[in-house]
Scaffold this active site. Structure first.
Site, PDB file in Angstrom:
ATOM      1  N   ASN A  15      27.098 -33.898 -19.111  1.00 33.62           N
ATOM      2  CA  ASN A  15      28.005 -33.332 -18.115  1.00 33.62           C
ATOM      3  C   ASN A  15      27.651 -33.991 -16.776  1.00 33.62           C
ATOM      4  O   ASN A  15      26.669 -33.635 -16.145  1.00 33.62           O
ATOM      5  CB  ASN A  15      27.785 -31.815 -18.073  1.00 33.62           C
ATOM      6  CG  ASN A  15      28.777 -31.118 -17.166  1.00 33.62           C
ATOM      7  OD1 ASN A  15      29.527 -31.765 -16.434  1.00 33.62           O
ATOM      8  ND2 ASN A  15      28.773 -29.799 -17.212  1.00 33.62           N
ATOM      9  N   ARG A  96      31.553 -34.616 -21.211  1.00 33.69           N
ATOM     10  CA  ARG A  96      32.523 -33.677 -20.678  1.00 33.69           C
ATOM     11  C   ARG A  96      33.381 -34.427 -19.669  1.00 33.69           C
ATOM     12  O   ARG A  96      32.864 -35.065 -18.759  1.00 33.69           O
ATOM     13  CB  ARG A  96      31.777 -32.539 -19.986  1.00 33.69           C
ATOM     14  CG  ARG A  96      32.710 -31.539 -19.407  1.00 33.69           C
ATOM     15  CD  ARG A  96      31.961 -30.412 -18.778  1.00 33.69           C
ATOM     16  NE  ARG A  96      32.920 -29.408 -18.328  1.00 33.69           N
ATOM     17  CZ  ARG A  96      32.580 -28.301 -17.711  1.00 33.69           C
ATOM     18  NH1 ARG A  96      31.307 -28.052 -17.473  1.00 33.69           N
ATOM     19  NH2 ARG A  96      33.496 -27.436 -17.349  1.00 33.69           N
ATOM     20  N   HIS A 185      38.257 -25.209 -18.352  1.00 34.44           N
ATOM     21  CA  HIS A 185      37.312 -24.393 -19.143  1.00 34.44           C
ATOM     22  C   HIS A 185      37.705 -24.341 -20.622  1.00 34.44           C
ATOM     23  O   HIS A 185      37.308 -23.419 -21.338  1.00 34.44           O
ATOM     24  CB  HIS A 185      37.283 -22.918 -18.659  1.00 34.44           C
ATOM     25  CG  HIS A 185      36.565 -22.688 -17.364  1.00 34.44           C
ATOM     26  ND1 HIS A 185      36.929 -21.684 -16.508  1.00 34.44           N
ATOM     27  CD2 HIS A 185      35.502 -23.305 -16.807  1.00 34.44           C
ATOM     28  CE1 HIS A 185      36.127 -21.687 -15.452  1.00 34.44           C
ATOM     29  NE2 HIS A 185      35.253 -22.681 -15.615  1.00 34.44           N
ATOM     30  N   ARG A 246      36.632 -19.557  -4.347  1.00 30.07           N
ATOM     31  CA  ARG A 246      38.050 -19.957  -4.422  1.00 30.07           C
ATOM     32  C   ARG A 246      38.951 -18.725  -4.393  1.00 30.07           C
ATOM     33  O   ARG A 246      38.629 -17.709  -5.013  1.00 30.07           O
ATOM     34  CB  ARG A 246      38.322 -20.722  -5.722  1.00 30.07           C
ATOM     35  CG  ARG A 246      37.608 -22.048  -5.789  1.00 30.07           C
ATOM     36  CD  ARG A 246      37.792 -22.721  -7.132  1.00 30.07           C
ATOM     37  NE  ARG A 246      36.507 -23.105  -7.680  1.00 30.07           N
ATOM     38  CZ  ARG A 246      36.316 -23.550  -8.913  1.00 30.07           C
ATOM     39  NH1 ARG A 246      37.327 -23.664  -9.753  1.00 30.07           N
ATOM     40  NH2 ARG A 246      35.112 -23.865  -9.321  1.00 30.07           N
ATOM     41  N   GLU A 387      29.029 -24.756 -23.886  1.00 34.45           N
ATOM     42  CA  GLU A 387      29.925 -25.909 -23.850  1.00 34.45           C
ATOM     43  C   GLU A 387      29.234 -27.153 -24.405  1.00 34.45           C
ATOM     44  O   GLU A 387      29.868 -27.990 -25.038  1.00 34.45           O
ATOM     45  CB  GLU A 387      30.407 -26.140 -22.417  1.00 34.45           C
ATOM     46  CG  GLU A 387      31.377 -25.047 -21.988  1.00 34.45           C
ATOM     47  CD  GLU A 387      31.584 -24.966 -20.491  1.00 34.45           C
ATOM     48  OE1 GLU A 387      32.669 -25.315 -20.039  1.00 34.45           O
ATOM     49  OE2 GLU A 387      30.662 -24.530 -19.775  1.00 34.45           O
TER      50      GLU A 387
END
Ligand code: ADP
Length: 398
Positions: A15, A96, A185, A246, A387
């Site tokens: 990642n 990723r 995601h 956010r 993940e």
């Protein structure tokens, strides 16, 4: 952690961020983690390299100026600590990649054409795809014989129907510029859905699920028969529910209004929406849910309000997804907040019992996998996302 064995297929899950590179080395198909680590502050003289060696964390600080250097040091670290004995023990590297646009509906084996497309999609994800591509190139250079696979955050959501992925803007913004909901995601939502079905002892194909990935970035996903049919993030990961920093969805006309009042430029608006809003913006305390929960418990009213808003906006999306799915078999919580915050899970499930969602406080407090009341129609699952494992599985599958 397990001890490495050269007879196993070793797969690296990568990642890559703008200044960091996270990795996990798996023995597959046993799915054992051999080691994991992180190189932070890439580009600086005092970069930090951390890695687990024989169950202990080792950390070194030294210069790592480029991603290529980070990859070289990571591989040297694996060799130096005898985690691997030869580079060709690493049979595959899964990367990723943030944005696969409409080009990638699934993970793919990386060839020059795929890499060119990932570069091209940098148009839609300027902060992420270019660094993902740098990571890919660095590994292609260092491990030319290992199978390289790209695993996209967006591809799981490519199964959405147009009525759910299109915005009601003039159609040409979609057809000419690619403006649509992509969702993110995906790797996490796909993974927890599969684990949830497994834990329920039911085929994924028969289930209607709503997955809540709640971390610094948060998104929900409606999953029918193992396929994403809607998700709350949109054209960018800024959309949807309220997050750490956010705003998520707001009235779009607030932006030109605020820009005019305060003479803000597009970059200022991006910062406002991405870095200064969410839990941080409302509470004025922190973007970190733990800090906000602590402040609220000490009587900070704005912190309490931030948490209420966070839960309310998630609950609204859950309701809309149940309407779209025509019912729900299980609600899933994952991500740092979903996995760990009992109070947030309870707040989100408040007032949903008319839909069959009734949380059991004692199971919730005991951190059990299923936390619904025994008589409830809908299961409520808490599932740790993984993940990296999903990436390693995809390398094997592809
Ligand atoms: P990212 O999106 O960066 O991967 P994570 O999934 O790690 O983030 O989630 C980070 C969030 O999880 C932070 O807001 C953090 O406060 C929250 N979190 C972690 N542990 C707890 C906990 N025990 N209680 C409440 N929130 C927690």
């Amino acid at each position: 952690m397990s001890s490495p064995s050269s007879s196993l297929d070793k797969i690296l899950a990568i990642n890559a961020g703008s200044s960091s590179l996270k990795f996990q080395l798996f023995a597959m198909p046993q799915e054992q983690v051999i080691t994991r680590g992180l190189i932070e502050r890439i580009g600086k003289q005092d970069a930090i390299f951390t890695m687990e060696v024989a169950g202990k964390k080792i950390a070194r600080t030294h210069a790592v100026l480029t991603h290529q250097e980070a990859v070289e040091q990571l591989l040297a670290g694996l060799l130096d600590h005898h985690i691997i004995h030869r580079l060709d023990e690493i049979g595959g590297v899964g990367h990723r990649v943030a944005h696969g646009g409409e080009a990638f509906r699934d993970s793919v084996s990386i060839d020059p054409a795929v890499l060119a497309k990932i570069d091209d999609l940098g148009r839609l994800a300027p902060l992420h795809n270019p660094v993902n591509a740098v990571g890919i190139r660095a590994f292609l250079h260092a491990l030319p014989n290992a199978k390289a696979v790209a695993v996209f955050d967006t591809s799981f959501h490519q199964s959405m129907a147009p009525e759910h992925y299109l915005y009601p803007l003039p159609y040409r913004y979609y057809s000419e510029l690619g403006v649509r909901r992509y969702g993110f995601h995906g790797t996490s939502h796909k993974y927890v859905a599969a684990i949830c079905a497994e834990q329920m002892g039911q085929p994924l194909a028969s289930l209607r699920l709503v997955s809540c990935h709640l971390g610094n970035g948060s998104s929900l996903c409606a999953i029918e028969g193992g396929r994403s049919v809607n998700t709350s993030m949109g054209f960018t990961p800024e959309a949807g529910v309220m997050m750490g920093t956010r705003a998520g969805d707001i009235d779009p006309s607030i932006l030109p209004f605020v820009a005019e009042c305060e003479q803000l430029r597009p970059a200022d608006l991006n910062r406002l929406l991405n870095n200064e809003s969410g839990l941080l913006g409302i509470s004025g305390v922190s973007n970190d849910c733990r800090d906000v929960e602590k402040a609220a418990s000490e009587g900070n009213q704005r912190a309490a309000l931030a948490l209420k808003m966070f839960a309310a906006r998630i609950r609204a999306v859950i309701g809309s997804y149940i309407a779209q799915l025509g019912g729900i078999d299980a609600l899933i919580f994952t991500g740092g907040i979903g996995e760990n915050s009992r109070s947030m899970r309870a707040a989100i499930c408040e007032n949903l019992s008319y839909l069959g969602i009734s949380l059991d406080q004692s199971r919730n407090n005991a951190n059990q996998t299923f936390i619904e009341q025994p008589s409830a129609k809908v299961r409520i699952a808490v599932i740790n996302t993984n993940e990296e494992l999903m990436i390693a599985r995809d390398v094997m599958r592809v």
